[in-house]
Design an enzyme around this catalytic site. Structure first.
Site, PDB file in Angstrom:
ATOM      1  N   SER A 179       0.800  -1.222   0.000  1.00 53.50           N
ATOM      2  CA  SER A 179       0.000   0.000   0.000  1.00 53.50           C
ATOM      3  C   SER A 179       0.834   1.274   0.000  1.00 53.50           C
ATOM      4  O   SER A 179       0.412   2.284  -0.546  1.00 53.50           O
ATOM      5  CB  SER A 179      -0.944   0.002   1.198  1.00 53.50           C
ATOM      6  OG  SER A 179      -0.210  -0.098   2.409  1.00 53.50           O
ATOM      7  N   HIS A 207      -5.175  -3.399  -2.877  1.00 52.13           N
ATOM      8  CA  HIS A 207      -4.792  -2.422  -3.910  1.00 52.13           C
ATOM      9  C   HIS A 207      -4.711  -3.026  -5.306  1.00 52.13           C
ATOM     10  O   HIS A 207      -4.266  -2.351  -6.234  1.00 52.13           O
ATOM     11  CB  HIS A 207      -3.471  -1.747  -3.523  1.00 52.13           C
ATOM     12  CG  HIS A 207      -3.632  -0.922  -2.292  1.00 52.13           C
ATOM     13  ND1 HIS A 207      -4.160   0.353  -2.310  1.00 52.13           N
ATOM     14  CD2 HIS A 207      -3.413  -1.216  -0.985  1.00 52.13           C
ATOM     15  CE1 HIS A 207      -4.230   0.817  -1.081  1.00 52.13           C
ATOM     16  NE2 HIS A 207      -3.792  -0.115  -0.246  1.00 52.13           N
ATOM     17  N   LYS A 238     -11.946   0.510  -2.306  1.00 55.39           N
ATOM     18  CA  LYS A 238     -10.872   1.201  -3.035  1.00 55.39           C
ATOM     19  C   LYS A 238     -11.265   1.250  -4.516  1.00 55.39           C
ATOM     20  O   LYS A 238     -12.137   2.031  -4.863  1.00 55.39           O
ATOM     21  CB  LYS A 238      -9.537   0.518  -2.747  1.00 55.39           C
ATOM     22  CG  LYS A 238      -9.167   0.650  -1.261  1.00 55.39           C
ATOM     23  CD  LYS A 238      -7.813   0.087  -0.946  1.00 55.39           C
ATOM     24  CE  LYS A 238      -7.326   0.444   0.446  1.00 55.39           C
ATOM     25  NZ  LYS A 238      -8.196   0.048   1.549  1.00 55.39           N
TER      26      LYS A 238
HETATM   27  C1  LIG Z   1      -3.327  -3.423   2.136  1.00 51.34           C
HETATM   28  C2  LIG Z   1      -4.533  -2.961   2.884  1.00 51.34           C
HETATM   29  N1  LIG Z   1      -5.255  -3.863   3.568  1.00 51.34           N
HETATM   30  C3  LIG Z   1      -6.343  -3.508   4.272  1.00 51.34           C
HETATM   31  C4  LIG Z   1      -6.764  -2.204   4.302  1.00 51.34           C
HETATM   32  C5  LIG Z   1      -7.971  -1.864   5.111  1.00 51.34           C
HETATM   33  O1  LIG Z   1      -9.106  -1.835   4.296  1.00 51.34           O
HETATM   34  P1  LIG Z   1     -10.374  -0.978   4.746  1.00 51.34           P
HETATM   35  O2  LIG Z   1     -10.082   0.436   4.374  1.00 51.34           O
HETATM   36  O3  LIG Z   1     -11.509  -1.571   3.989  1.00 51.34           O
HETATM   37  O4  LIG Z   1     -10.509  -1.160   6.222  1.00 51.34           O
HETATM   38  C6  LIG Z   1      -6.050  -1.224   3.588  1.00 51.34           C
HETATM   39  C7  LIG Z   1      -6.420   0.195   3.550  1.00 51.34           C
HETATM   40  O5  LIG Z   1      -7.249   0.764   4.063  1.00 51.34           O
HETATM   41  C8  LIG Z   1      -4.902  -1.608   2.877  1.00 51.34           C
HETATM   42  O6  LIG Z   1      -4.184  -0.707   2.219  1.00 51.34           O
END
Ligand SMILES: Cc1ncc(COP(=O)(O)O)c(C=O)c1O
Length: 400
Positions: A179, A207, A238
């Site tokens: 990320s 992502h 996303k």
């Molecule tokens: C790699 C990754 N996993 C999990 C999440 C968490 O997802 P959520 O925003 O739906 O809680 C994110 C970002 O928010 C992320 O970048």
């Protein structure tokens, strides 16, 4: 210390270290251009990669589902019943991911906490890339398993840890596209290691969902590995422009999670509107491959322009997350602020989100950015061209 003194003290320390975070107010929807703190700016900040968060088809689907099913899901699906809408989206996600089943979670954060903490516990071991997302890290901590952190994308280091760890139940967890770095996990080699050392593999496609692979299902899809990955997790908030998350895998995995994942069991299910919006997003992803192609095209345009200007970036040339490495937190925030003043919104990312000395401006491109938008961004970066190279720690990081 009184609570207010404690908070004020912490505030002073954060400000002194250049780590104070503040919220900026957005009016109107998330799009390529947004109205923030009263200014219209080009957004290079959103994970709304395909530009679907404000798409009419998602809005209409959300409205229609709200009329038919109401606003709230009422309770956990194990308590008030599982709405057909949720089940239909799960069936579609399973089909997209090439698995027997899928399960919705209320966010990616909750999915990662729930899955990791139910798959491993005390006496077990979890192997985690040092740059994994905070939600994976927190899932590892919550599990109480022994946490073996391996160097970023370093399969030799992962193998050494698998070889020397005695625990019988083992789980490897990784972002697919990282990320904050925009680079990809070496998934094929990780599948080999998982099979050789009897470890389950969990891949977070937050992502990559909607973007990578012939079906835009993610990196696992791009590499044809869906039969070899135990858990494919991804988010709906996303590229898919909605909210929530899913886990895809075997029927027995889904049954296990329904019974064991506390972040599934003990929380209210996703509201009908976002479930319907996510389903509408999947239709668009299937119908309009040109959106994902536009994301890569914009990434390449931005990256090649930035490289010409002397900026140093992480990740490969068409990665849609474009981390522009600066090094020091203050310098990073100053660049981000100067860009903002020129009408370009690109966030500075500092520790603890990234390792010390590797603060960066994280730009992300969207399918709905035009060539002119990218060139506008480049003009702002050109006006702020780096006078000095990245600080030493950042340079060392780049060499890895
Ligand atoms: C790699 C990754 N996993 C999990 C999440 C968490 O997802 P959520 O925003 O739906 O809680 C994110 C970002 O928010 C992320 O970048």
């Amino acid at each position: 210390m009184r609570p207010d003194e404690l908070f004020a003290d912490d505030h002073r320390r954060r400000v002194a270290a250049g780590l104070q975070r503040t919220l900026r107010t957005v009016d109107g929807p998330q799009d390529a251009h947004i109205l923030i703190d009263g200014r219209r700016v080009l957004s290079l900040c959103s994970n709304n990669y395909l530009g679907l968060a404000n798409h009419p088809a998602l809005i209409e689907a959300a409205i229609a589902a709200t009329r038919e099913y109401g606003v709230g899901a009422g309770a956990s699906r194990l308590i008030s019943g599982s709405m057909r809408l949720h089940e239909a989206l799960e069936a579609r996600l399973a089909e997209l991911k090439g698995t027997d089943g899928a399960l919705l979670f209320t966010s990616g954060y909750q999915a990662n906490l729930g899955v990791i903490s139910s798959l491993v516990g005390t006496d077990d071991a979890v192997f985690s890339d040092e740059l994994n997302h905070a939600s994976l890290i927190d899932g590892c901590r919550l599990s109480r398993a022994a946490v073996c952190v391996y160097r970023h994308r370093d399969v030799a280091h992962l193998e050494e840890q698998l070889r020397t760890t005695a625990a019988r139940r083992r789980l490897i967890v990784t972002d697919s596209i990282f990320s904050m770095d925009g680079d990809a996990a070496p998934l094929a080699a990780m599948c080999d290691l998982g099979e050789r050392y009897g470890a389950m593999l969990m891949v977070d496609e937050a992502h990559a969902t909607g973007i990578l692979g012939p079906r835009r299902a993610g990196l696992v899809d791009a590499l044809g590995l869906h039969d070899r990955v135990t858990v494919q997790m991804g988010t709906l908030g996303k590229a898919l422009g909605a909210f929530g998350a899913y886990v895809a895998g075997s029927r027995s995995l889904i049954d296990f999670l329904v019974n064991r994942a506390r972040t599934f069991i003990f929380t209210t299910a996703l509201p009908p509107a976002v479930v319907a919006a996510a389903a509408a997003a999947l239709d668009i992803v299937a119908r309009e491959p040109e959106r994902a192609a536009a994301v890569s095209r914009n990434a390449r345009r931005l990256r090649s322009g930035l490289r010409r200007l002397g900026y140093r970036m992480l990740g490969n040339d068409d990665a849609h997350i474009v981390p522009i490495l600066i090094g020091a937190a203050e310098e990073t925030m100053a660049l981000s602020q100067a860009l903002f003043e020129r009408g370009v919104f690109a966030h500075g990312i500092r520790p603890p989100s990234v390792p010390d000395g590797t603060a960066r401006v994280r730009a992300t491109v969207m399918a709905t950015h035009s060539d002119d938008d990218i060139d506008t961004a480049l003009a702002a970066f050109a006006a702020l061209q780096p006078s000095r190279g990245p600080v030493r720690t950042a340079a060392a990081y780049l060499e890895r």
